[in-house]
Design an enzyme around this catalytic site. Structure first.
Site, PDB file in Angstrom:
ATOM      1  CB  VAL A  18      -0.907   0.088   1.304  1.00  0.00           C
ATOM      2  CG1 VAL A  18      -1.986  -1.203   1.089  1.00  0.00           C
ATOM      3  CG2 VAL A  18      -0.314  -0.183   2.649  1.00  0.00           C
ATOM      4  CB  SER A  19       0.582   4.682  -1.930  1.00  0.00           C
ATOM      5  OG  SER A  19       0.444   3.782  -3.009  1.00  0.00           O
TER       6      SER A  19
END
Length: 203
Positions: free
Chosen positions: A8-9
């Site tokens: 995930v970012s």
């Protein structure tokens, strides 16, 4: 062995890995063989991905939820998967764009081949546009290519200052408006010209 990679970012808790983890588990990846990162895909240093790639062995299959979880760019993605193929490691995408990619099958290899061709096409387009831009700039009397942060007089100033043992490199960089790393591209610690400096002075 099936090995998974999830990313995930953001690491602030606003994004979670649950969806990716569930999909990887459903695809037959054991939880202990799922590697994770919580940072932007543009980040060059991804510890989870590095550990994942090191853990892969010939005959393994790397599985990701979506194509964009793995690559920083199309070029990076293609190069990574080619490296895996050279080591006899498969690659499979579960959903989204590229969901047909499974390099353990003939059809999946074909789909990835199309992606690789697109990456090469993209590189050629960028190269052609760059060359065309340089030609157009020269036709208008402008020289294309690298622009340098220092002028000829500033390079000469930097040379003289670096030859003087009493000079402060930090103060010189502040005066020139560049970083120490950038300065050393123009002149060395003893004031000798380096590549950028020589090119600015046309030596």
């Amino acid at each position: 062995m099936r090995i998974g990679y999830a990313r995930v970012s953001k690491s602030d808790g606003s994004q979670v890995l649950d969806l990716q983890m569930d999909a990887l588990l459903a695809a037959g990846v054991n939880k202990e063989y799922i590697y994770q990162d919580q940072l932007s895909g543009k980040n060059v240093n991804r510890p989870g991905l590095e550990s994942c790639l090191k853990a892969l062995r010939s005959g393994d299959v790397l599985i990701v939820w979506k194509l964009d979880r793995l690559g920083r760019s199309l070029k990076h993605l293609v190069n990574t998967v080619h490296d895996l193929a050279d080591k006899q490691i498969g690659f499979k995408v579960l959903t989204g764009q590229g969901a047909e990619i499974d390099t353990t099958t003939a059809s999946g290899k074909l789909v990835f081949g199309i992606f690789a061709a697109l990456a090469e096409f993209e590189r050629e387009l960028i190269s052609e546009r760059t060359k065309a831009g340089l030609v157009a700039a020269r036709a208008r009397g402008r020289e294309g290519g690298r622009t340098f942060k220092l002028t000829k007089s500033q390079v000469r100033l930097a040379q003289a200052a670096m030859k003087n043992r009493d000079s402060s490199v930090s103060e010189l960089c502040e005066e020139l408006g560049i970083s120490r790393q950038a300065l050393y591209k123009y002149v060395g610690p003893d004031g000798e010209l380096r590549d950028h400096g020589k090119r600015v002075l046309a030596i």
